[in-house]
Structures are given as structure tokens and as C-alpha cells.
Design a protein around this motif. Structure first.
Motif, PDB file in Angstrom:
ATOM      1  N   GLU A  88       0.824  -1.212   0.000  1.00 21.96           N
ATOM      2  CA  GLU A  88       0.000   0.000   0.000  1.00 21.96           C
ATOM      3  C   GLU A  88       0.855   1.258   0.000  1.00 21.96           C
ATOM      4  OE1 GLU A  88      -2.751  -0.203   3.216  1.00 21.96           O
ATOM      5  OE2 GLU A  88      -3.727  -2.030   2.494  1.00 21.96           O
ATOM      6  N   ASN A  89       1.925   1.264   0.791  1.00 21.22           N
ATOM      7  CA  ASN A  89       2.780   2.450   0.885  1.00 21.22           C
ATOM      8  C   ASN A  89       3.959   2.431  -0.080  1.00 21.22           C
ATOM      9  OD1 ASN A  89       1.331   3.685   3.119  1.00 21.22           O
ATOM     10  ND2 ASN A  89       2.176   2.043   4.390  1.00 21.22           N
ATOM     11  N   TYR A  90       4.211   1.261  -0.680  1.00 23.24           N
ATOM     12  CA  TYR A  90       5.321   1.121  -1.631  1.00 23.24           C
ATOM     13  C   TYR A  90       4.807   0.369  -2.851  1.00 23.24           C
ATOM     14  CZ  TYR A  90       8.286   2.393   2.345  1.00 23.24           C
ATOM     15  OH  TYR A  90       8.857   3.046   3.416  1.00 23.24           O
ATOM     16  N   PRO A  91       4.076   1.038  -3.754  1.00 26.32           N
ATOM     17  CA  PRO A  91       3.576   0.377  -4.971  1.00 26.32           C
ATOM     18  C   PRO A  91       4.720  -0.253  -5.763  1.00 26.32           C
ATOM     19  CG  PRO A  91       2.582   2.540  -4.706  1.00 26.32           C
ATOM     20  CD  PRO A  91       3.670   2.447  -3.675  1.00 26.32           C
ATOM     21  N   ALA A  92       4.365  -1.181  -6.635  1.00 20.96           N
ATOM     22  CA  ALA A  92       5.362  -2.016  -7.311  1.00 20.96           C
ATOM     23  C   ALA A  92       6.469  -1.214  -7.981  1.00 20.96           C
ATOM     24  CB  ALA A  92       4.661  -2.912  -8.337  1.00 20.96           C
ATOM     25  N   ASP A  93       6.117  -0.220  -8.792  1.00 20.94           N
ATOM     26  CA  ASP A  93       7.138   0.547  -9.512  1.00 20.94           C
ATOM     27  C   ASP A  93       8.041   1.302  -8.543  1.00 20.94           C
ATOM     28  OD1 ASP A  93       6.111  -0.382 -11.873  1.00 20.94           O
ATOM     29  OD2 ASP A  93       4.946   1.427 -12.309  1.00 20.94           O
ATOM     30  N   GLN A  94       7.429   1.883  -7.508  1.00 17.84           N
ATOM     31  CA  GLN A  94       8.208   2.634  -6.527  1.00 17.84           C
ATOM     32  C   GLN A  94       9.137   1.707  -5.752  1.00 17.84           C
ATOM     33  OE1 GLN A  94       5.850   5.111  -3.882  1.00 17.84           O
ATOM     34  NE2 GLN A  94       7.444   5.071  -2.306  1.00 17.84           N
ATOM     35  N   LEU A  95       8.634   0.530  -5.378  1.00 18.80           N
ATOM     36  CA  LEU A  95       9.457  -0.429  -4.639  1.00 18.80           C
ATOM     37  C   LEU A  95      10.608  -0.931  -5.507  1.00 18.80           C
ATOM     38  CD1 LEU A  95       9.924  -2.179  -2.136  1.00 18.80           C
ATOM     39  CD2 LEU A  95       8.363  -3.871  -3.115  1.00 18.80           C
ATOM     40  N   ASN A  96      10.342  -1.238  -6.764  1.00 20.08           N
ATOM     41  CA  ASN A  96      11.397  -1.724  -7.652  1.00 20.08           C
ATOM     42  C   ASN A  96      12.499  -0.687  -7.823  1.00 20.08           C
ATOM     43  OD1 ASN A  96      10.039  -4.136  -8.052  1.00 20.08           O
ATOM     44  ND2 ASN A  96       8.986  -3.426  -9.890  1.00 20.08           N
ATOM     45  N   THR A  97      12.098   0.575  -7.961  1.00 22.69           N
ATOM     46  CA  THR A  97      13.090   1.649  -8.096  1.00 22.69           C
ATOM     47  C   THR A  97      13.912   1.791  -6.824  1.00 22.69           C
ATOM     48  OG1 THR A  97      11.661   2.848  -9.644  1.00 22.69           O
ATOM     49  CG2 THR A  97      13.397   4.111  -8.543  1.00 22.69           C
ATOM     50  N   LEU A  98      13.236   1.712  -5.685  1.00 20.21           N
ATOM     51  CA  LEU A  98      13.930   1.827  -4.403  1.00 20.21           C
ATOM     52  C   LEU A  98      14.965   0.720  -4.240  1.00 20.21           C
ATOM     53  CD1 LEU A  98      14.059   3.257  -1.605  1.00 20.21           C
ATOM     54  CD2 LEU A  98      12.327   1.618  -0.822  1.00 20.21           C
ATOM     55  N   LEU A  99      14.604  -0.487  -4.576  1.00 24.83           N
ATOM     56  CA  LEU A  99      15.531  -1.610  -4.446  1.00 24.83           C
ATOM     57  C   LEU A  99      16.691  -1.490  -5.430  1.00 24.83           C
ATOM     58  CD1 LEU A  99      12.993  -4.564  -4.036  1.00 24.83           C
ATOM     59  CD2 LEU A  99      14.324  -3.442  -2.249  1.00 24.83           C
ATOM     60  N   GLU A 100      16.382  -1.089  -6.653  1.00 22.43           N
ATOM     61  CA  GLU A 100      17.431  -0.943  -7.662  1.00 22.43           C
ATOM     62  C   GLU A 100      18.415   0.140  -7.280  1.00 22.43           C
ATOM     63  OE1 GLU A 100      17.833  -0.067 -12.472  1.00 22.43           O
ATOM     64  OE2 GLU A 100      15.883  -0.563 -11.592  1.00 22.43           O
ATOM     65  N   ASP A 101      17.914   1.243  -6.765  1.00 22.84           N
ATOM     66  CA  ASP A 101      18.789   2.360  -6.374  1.00 22.84           C
ATOM     67  C   ASP A 101      19.706   1.995  -5.218  1.00 22.84           C
ATOM     68  OD1 ASP A 101      17.644   3.880  -8.343  1.00 22.84           O
ATOM     69  OD2 ASP A 101      16.342   5.032  -7.011  1.00 22.84           O
ATOM     70  N   ASN A 102      19.276   1.021  -4.388  1.00 20.38           N
ATOM     71  CA  ASN A 102      20.064   0.662  -3.209  1.00 20.38           C
ATOM     72  C   ASN A 102      20.708  -0.722  -3.323  1.00 20.38           C
ATOM     73  OD1 ASN A 102      19.484   2.849  -0.960  1.00 20.38           O
ATOM     74  ND2 ASN A 102      17.530   2.473  -1.990  1.00 20.38           N
ATOM     75  N   ALA A 103      20.688  -1.278  -4.544  1.00 23.84           N
ATOM     76  CA  ALA A 103      21.303  -2.587  -4.778  1.00 23.84           C
ATOM     77  C   ALA A 103      20.812  -3.621  -3.761  1.00 23.84           C
ATOM     78  CB  ALA A 103      22.827  -2.478  -4.724  1.00 23.84           C
ATOM     79  N   ALA A 104      19.514  -3.599  -3.509  1.00 24.98           N
ATOM     80  CA  ALA A 104      18.912  -4.487  -2.516  1.00 24.98           C
ATOM     81  C   ALA A 104      17.985  -5.483  -3.197  1.00 24.98           C
ATOM     82  CB  ALA A 104      18.150  -3.671  -1.483  1.00 24.98           C
ATOM     83  N   PHE A 105      17.562  -6.471  -2.431  1.00 20.83           N
ATOM     84  CA  PHE A 105      16.709  -7.538  -2.964  1.00 20.83           C
ATOM     85  C   PHE A 105      15.632  -7.888  -1.949  1.00 20.83           C
ATOM     86  CE2 PHE A 105      15.728 -12.094  -3.034  1.00 20.83           C
ATOM     87  CZ  PHE A 105      15.250 -12.238  -4.328  1.00 20.83           C
ATOM     88  N   MET A 106      14.405  -8.054  -2.436  1.00 20.12           N
ATOM     89  CA  MET A 106      13.299  -8.529  -1.605  1.00 20.12           C
ATOM     90  C   MET A 106      12.522  -9.579  -2.383  1.00 20.12           C
ATOM     91  SD  MET A 106      11.597  -5.164   0.191  1.00 20.12           S
ATOM     92  CE  MET A 106      12.618  -3.942   1.026  1.00 20.12           C
ATOM     93  N   SER A 107      12.005 -10.555  -1.679  1.00 20.01           N
ATOM     94  CA  SER A 107      11.161 -11.565  -2.313  1.00 20.01           C
ATOM     95  C   SER A 107      10.151 -12.084  -1.309  1.00 20.01           C
ATOM     96  CB  SER A 107      11.998 -12.729  -2.851  1.00 20.01           C
ATOM     97  OG  SER A 107      12.553 -13.477  -1.770  1.00 20.01           O
ATOM     98  N   THR A 108       9.054 -12.643  -1.822  1.00 20.22           N
ATOM     99  CA  THR A 108       8.073 -13.325  -0.995  1.00 20.22           C
ATOM    100  C   THR A 108       7.704 -14.632  -1.682  1.00 20.22           C
ATOM    101  OG1 THR A 108       6.251 -12.137  -2.082  1.00 20.22           O
ATOM    102  CG2 THR A 108       7.097 -11.207  -0.019  1.00 20.22           C
ATOM    103  N   PHE A 109       7.280 -15.602  -0.909  1.00 24.00           N
ATOM    104  CA  PHE A 109       6.928 -16.901  -1.490  1.00 24.00           C
ATOM    105  C   PHE A 109       5.971 -17.619  -0.553  1.00 24.00           C
ATOM    106  CE2 PHE A 109      10.083 -18.002   1.597  1.00 24.00           C
ATOM    107  CZ  PHE A 109       9.733 -19.273   2.040  1.00 24.00           C
ATOM    108  N   ILE A 110       5.194 -18.528  -1.126  1.00 22.97           N
ATOM    109  CA  ILE A 110       4.385 -19.464  -0.338  1.00 22.97           C
ATOM    110  C   ILE A 110       4.456 -20.812  -1.048  1.00 22.97           C
ATOM    111  CG2 ILE A 110       2.138 -20.022   0.651  1.00 22.97           C
ATOM    112  CD1 ILE A 110       1.422 -17.083   0.546  1.00 22.97           C
ATOM    113  N   GLY A 111       4.973 -21.811  -0.355  1.00 17.41           N
ATOM    114  CA  GLY A 111       5.073 -23.151  -0.905  1.00 17.41           C
ATOM    115  C   GLY A 111       3.985 -24.052  -0.368  1.00 17.41           C
TER     116      GLY A 111
END
Length: 688
Positions: free
Chosen positions: A95-118
């Protein structure tokens, strides 16, 4: 100098060869003790458990969240919900970090986030530089707590999932793994459910929101943090970041019991486009909690664990019967695993390979292993185990995994101790107790025609149907006038093929333009269609070079240069369906077809007769009432990539008569009103 050069050449290349040793000549040093890092634990009032490990080697921080959830909890009608929820959580942002904004934030900071459900767990990970941790931690927590689930990302996930479904019968190993699971656990077992087109269609945004809300709560979460930080300072940051998560209700994962009575069966999946067999055979396995688990692992290594195993040495190296071979008695944590023996062998040696593998299992049961084989196996196995603990992150993840699954934190040490204590007698005892080579279910995925009757020696062969179910069509089926339908079918057939004209095949020379994701592709060449045999041969000039395509007897191949590749069965079926639906085939086979007159329809300024031909997927031709020639045809076709039905429309023009056959020299095809291809025929030859 010349002699010296030769001598040096020989010496340089001989030394490495002299230094090489066989696997059974390698001496393994004693396993060094593993130094476990200090793990700091603390809990929040909302139920979240934290495990912290300081690691100052690099200025990085890794966060891994484990959530008690999984596909086990999803009803059968919505299979796929769990995995797609985990996918869309990350791809859709929060809600506070929409997809495009989150992707830019991670790219700018050389960071990685993921989620999964197995199937039996879920969670998320974040890898970040130490200096960016405070900036990105709120975004990570918001991603876990408040995913946005935008509809466009849900639609994309559904499309990707359906595309995967369409390809699940491409590879032998994937088919074998899936179908063997079903043989062991049962057709309707929760352990064998498959995501289908229909179950994907059943999933809604509300389902994802509800599934996330029920399980991503404090009482279900465990968080592990490894990296360059001060423990007390990190604790405060985590309290502030995760403290707002609701406690919620703890999830109860109930794994259903399995009833298994050790049947002996022989099963075949016919895959005509291959020339080798992928064999899987075995029966139900066991549980990790078994006190014999360490001895079983030693047995597994001796039987099928790598290049030094008996199966590899005998079946592959000595007998030359397998491209690959292996086997093990599987022990799952929450429900029984499977005892599984696998091999890839040529079609002609399928039965011989099966017999050789089962013989090795029986030999392990009947004859004690040597002291040297036991010690070498222990050494190889124990030395390989240390790589599970070669970083602090892996050690922490193992600790969290053990606790999540109800194992002791000393499970690894207990395994090592048990392996060291395993004796020759233990290996033979567990081989006799847990493996039943006379009560296995055998599954062969291969070319039925090439395998022949080899499998009949094992009993009645069950041929398994792996057809991918298509979603039910909601299109209404209108009934027409059969008598008028047959009359108009006769008119159409005689307009296309003059009465008394015999046609076995036609050969066309021309060019075609195909619309693809890469743009328009122009091809030209010769195509021969045999209507009596429902076969096709095409020699085409393409941007990649000359391609020859052959489809006959339910098989197909594509030849590019000196390389020849089999066509997937689905593609072969599509070509043969196109031949069967063509106006030429309909004209030649009219006496065997069922047709209905569906009235008329005005297109532009012209009124056309609608004639429906009742195949499994009916095709409707729009006939010029004056000439009885088709102006257009339409039919509904399932698109496996999108998982939906699409309307295919083909328009015909520039009719020419050659040797009693009237043929459309220009055709244009559309899929859901988007142009798919167009073709222009330069010449036509009728073959009697």
C-alpha cells in the motif's frame, strides 16, 4: 631442442593424469568440528520469534521471515492460490510502496526482496547493505503486512501460471515425477494436486487478500537476521518495525495420513516424440523422525548417491544401460516420502535397465557390504554434509527450519553421530526392512511404439492419460437444420471439387507472413497436404534458413540444416486438426460428416449462408449463396498459453480452378480479431 620440447610436452600432460585417482582411492581427512555461531533469541508480545546472528565479515544484512502457511491449506477447487499469493505479494508491491516505486527503491540501493508461499511454508527475504537497512526495513515489513494485490499483477500471475500448465507435459522427467507421486499418494491426495486452468480461473483477488490476512500474522512468524549489526541496537529496530503486526491466530498445518498397501503395477505414459525411456519405480518411503534415518542415508549413498554408487557403477558404467541412474529411500518430515529408483535409458533397453536396477537393490539386501565400502561412503557423505554449514546464514536457516518442522536444534549433530555409528549390519538391515523391490510400482515415460512389448513381463500395462484438462466452455451451442445442412454441404463440396475429380493431395507454392511477438516473419516454399493420410510436408525458406516440416501418423519433425527435432505432440495435433477442418478435407469427406444449416448472416452488403460442421470443436463456414464457396470460417480454439478459448477466423479470396479443384489463393487468419497470418499461393498442383 625438438626432443626436449616433446619431452616437456609429455611431462606436462602426463603429470595431471598420473595425479588423478579413482573415487575409491581418495583418502578423506577427519571431519573438522563445525563452530556454531552464537544465536540471540527474543520474542515480541505479538508472537513473532527472532533469531539474531552477528557476522561482521561484510557490510551486509540478510533478513529471512518464515511464516506458517502453505498450499496444504487451500481447497482443491482453488489449487494454485498459495503460490500465486506469494508471487503477487512481491510483484504487486504494498500500500505504501507500490510495485514501480518499490522496484526503483531496491534498484537504487542494490537491494533484494522476495516473498513466497510453498506447500508447507511461506515467507520473505531481504538482502541489503548495512547502510540502507533502516531505509528499507519499513518497506519490507509493509510488503509483508500490507500487500496491495493490484488486479493487473494478479492477471499477469494467472497468465504466467497458465503458460506453465501448458508446458508441463514437455519434459519426460517432469511428467515422471508428477505421475509417480500420484501413483504413490493417490489420485485425489492433497500431496498430488495440480494447478489447472479451471482452478486458476476460480481464484479471485478477495481470495488472495483473505489467505494473506489469515496467515501473515505475528503468531505464525519467525524472523532470522544475519549480518553486520549490533545485537541490542538491532533488537530495538525490530521491535519498532514488527511490533505493529497483529498477533492473529496460529495456523495449524494438518498433514493427512496416507494409506498404502504396496501394490505392484506397471504404468506407461506414451510420449511419441522421444527415443528414450525415463523410468521411475518404487513405493512409499518414511519419516525423518525414524531412528534408522542415519543408517538409511548411508544406504542411500551406497545404492544411488552419485558417481561412486552401485547403481551408477553397475547400470551405467559396467552395463552401459543408462544415461543417468539413481535412487534413494526418501524420508519427509511431515508425511512419508517415497522410495524412488530412476533412470534414463534407450527405448530398446527399457526392461533390461529396470531388471538391472532392481537386481542391485536385491544384492544390497542379500550381501553385506565391505568394511572399505562402508568407510569410504561415510567419509564422502560426512565431508559433503559440511557444506550445509559453510556460512552463518546457512546455520541460522537450518536452526529455524528445524524448529519450524519440530526437529531438535541438535538434529545435524545427531545425524553425524548416527552416520559415524552405522555398521555393516545396519546397512543390510535397513535395506531389507525398508526397500521392497518385489512390490514396486513402475512408471515408464517413453515412446510406446519403440518400447514394444517389453513391459508386459511385469504385468498388465496401465497406459496413463496425461491430457491437460481444459476449462468448461460457457459458449451456448445452437442447433440447426440437419437436412438443409447436408444440402449446403453438398453444394460447397461440389463447388470446391468438381464431381468425378479424384484428389489424394495438393501441392502449393507460395509465401506466408506470420505475426509473432518478434514482429512479422515472412516464409516461402512448397507445402504438400495428403488428405487421405491427414499428413503434411513443407519445405520452407525462413530467416533462419531452410526448414523441412513433416507430420504423419501422429508424429512430426522439423529439420533445420543437418539437425532434426521432434515436434511436440500438441503441435502435431494442431496441424492435423487444421487439415481436418480445412474446406478441402471437408469437401472430400462430406459423406462422413454431420452438418447443420444455421441460417444466414449479412456481412457488409452480402448475405451469407452459415454452415456448421460438427467436429469435436465445430467449425462454421460462411458460404456465398450464389457460388457456394466459403468466404470465411470461424471456430473456437483453446489457447494453452492464455488458458482461454479464442475465436479463430479465416477469410478466403482470389479463388482459382486448377484440374477440377477450386482453391482460395489468398487467405488471412485472425485470433480474437488480431491478425495472426496471411498467405498467398502462386501455383497449385493437384495430385490424384
Amino acid at each position: 631442442m625438438k626432443r626436449l620440447t616433446i619431452f616437456l610436452f609429455i611431462a606436462l600432460f602426463a603429470l595431471p593424469l598420473m595425479a588423478q585417482k579413482r573415487y575409491d582411492e581418495i583418502e578423506y581427512p577427519e571431519l573438522n568440528p563445525i563452530n556454531m555461531p552464537e544465536i540471540e533469541e527474543f520474542n515480541l508480545d505479538n508472537g513473532i520469534k527472532f533469531y539474531l546472528v552477528e557476522d561482521k565479515e561484510l557490510p551486509l544484512i540478510n533478513v529471512r521471515v518464515t511464516v506458517k502457511t502453505g498450499g496444504l491449506l487451500v481447497p482443491a477447487s482453488k489449487t494454485g492460490l498459495a503460490g500465486m499469493t506469494g508471487q503477487v505479494m512481491r510483484e504487486g508491491g504494498s500500500e505504501n510502496y507500490p510495485a514501480d516505486q518499490l522496484n526503483t527503491l531496491l534498484e537504487d540501493n542494490a537491494a533484494f526482496m522476495s516473498t513466497f508461499i510453498g506447500f508447507g511454508s511461506g515467507g520473505g527475504t531481504m538482502n541489503v547493505l548495512k547502510e540502507d537497512f533502516e531505509t528499507l526495513l519499513p518497506a519490507f515489513v509493509d510488503l509483508l503486512l500490507n500487500p496491495a494485490f493490484p488486479q493487473d499483477k494478479i492477471d499477469l500471475a494467472k497468465t504466467q501460471t497458465k503458460s506453465g500448465i501448458s508446458r508441463r507435459n514437455d519434459e519426460q522427467q517432469q511428467i515422471a515425477g508428477r505421475e509417480f507421486q500420484e501413483l504413490i499418494y493417490g489420485e485425489n491426495s492433497v500431496y498430488t494436486r495440480q494447478t489447472e486452468y479451471e482452478t486458476v480461473d476460480n481464484i479471485t483477488r478477495e481470495d488472495m487478500i483473505e489467505f494473506h490476512k489469515n496467515h501473515f500474522v505475528g503468531s505464525n512468524m519467525t524472523v532470522g537476521i544475519v549480518g553486520d549489526f549490533d545485537t541490542e541496537d538491532m533488537k530495538q529496530k525490530l521491535r519498532e518495525a514488527f511490533g505493529s503486526l497483529p498477533t492473529g491466530s496460529p495456523t495449524n498445518l494438518i498433514y493427512p495420513d496416507i494409506e498404502y498397501d504396496y501394490p505392484s503395477t506397471i504404468n506407461l505414459v506414451d510420449k511419441p516424440d522421444v527415443n528414450q525411456s525415463y523410468v521411475t519405480m518404487g513405493h512409499i518411503g518414511g519419516l525423518r523422525e525414524n531412528p534408522d534415518y542415519p543408517a538409511i542415508q548411508v544406504m542411500n549413498q551406497i545404492l544411488g548417491g552419485g558417481f561412486s554408487s552401485r547403481l551408477f557403477q553397475e547400470v551405467r558404467t559396467n552395463l552401459g544401460l543408462a544415461y543417468s541412474v539413481g535412487g534413494s529411500y526418501g524420508s519427509n518430515i511431515n508425511y512419508p516420502g517415497t522410495f524412488r529408483l530412476t533412470t534414463m535409458t534407450s527405448s530398446a533397453t527399457t526392461a533390461e535397465a529396470i531388471d538391472a536396477i532392481l537386481a542391485e537393490v536385491k544384492k544390497l539386501q542379500d550381501e553385506p557390504i565391505s568394511a572399505k565400502e562402508l568407510q569410504d561412503t561415510k567419509d564422502r557423505f560426512l565431508n559433503s554434509l559440511v557444506f550445509r554449514y559453510d556460512s552463518k546464514s546457512q546455520i541460522l536457516n537450518e536452526r529455524i527450519s528445524n524448529e519450524y518442522n519440530g526437529l531438535s536444534e541438535d538434529a545435524f549433530d545427531e545425524l553425524v553421530k548416527g552416520i559415524r555409528a552405522t555398521t555393516i549390519e545396519d546397512v543390510q538391515r535397513v535395506a531389507q526392512e525398508y526397500m521392497n523391490p518385489d512390490q514396486v510400482q513402475i512408471l515408464v515415460v517413453g515412446n510406446k511404439a519403440e518400447i514394444g512389448d517389453q513391459l508386459e513381463k511385469y504385468g498388465n500395462v496401465n497406459e496413463l492419460d496425461i491430457t491437460i484438462p481444459q476449462p468448461a466452455s460457457d459458449e451456448p451451442q445452437e442447433a440447426g437444420d440437419s437436412a438443409q445442412g447436408q444440402e449446403w454441404l453438398k453444394n460447397m463440396a461440389e463447388a470446391i471439387v468438381e464431381p468425378g475429380t479424384e484428389v489424394e493431395s495438393i501441392t502449393t507454392v507460395g509465401e506466408q507472413t506470420i505475426n509473432s511477438p518478434m514482429g512479422e516473419i515472412a516464409v516461402s516454399g512448397t507445402v504438400t497436404i495428403n488428405f487421405l493420410e491427414n499428413s503434411q510436408n513443407a519445405v520452407l525458406s525462413t530467416p533462419q534458413g531452410q526448414i523441412e516440416i513433416n507430420v504423419a501418423d501422429g508424429k512430426g519433425s522439423q529439420k533445420l540444416g543437418s539437425q532434426e527435432f521432434p515436434m511436440p505432440p500438441a503441435q502435431v495435433q494442431q496441424v492435423q486438426n487444421e487439415i481436418k477442418r480445412s474446406y478441402m478435407s471437408i469437401a472430400l469427406d462430406r459423406s462422413t460428416l454431420d452438418a447443420e444449416y444455421m441460417g444466414t448472416e449479412t456481412i457488409g452488403d452480402t448475405e451469407y449462408v452459415k454452415l456448421k460442421i460438427n467436429f469435436e470443436s465445430p467449425v462454421t463456414y460462411y458460404l456465398d449463396s450464389a457460388t457456394s464457396l466459403p468466404m470465411m470460417s470461424t471456430f473456437s480454439q483453446f489457447n494453452p498459453q492464455s488458458g482461454e478459448n479464442q475465436t479463430v477466423r479465416t477469410e478466403y479470396s482470389d479463388w482459382n480452378t486448377v484440374d477440377g479443384v477450386t482453391y482460395a489463393f489468398v487467405t488471412t487468419s485472425y485470433a480474437n480479431d488480431e491478425k495472426a497470418s496471411s498467405s498467398k499461393t502462386d501455383s497449385l498442383e493437384v495430385n490424384n
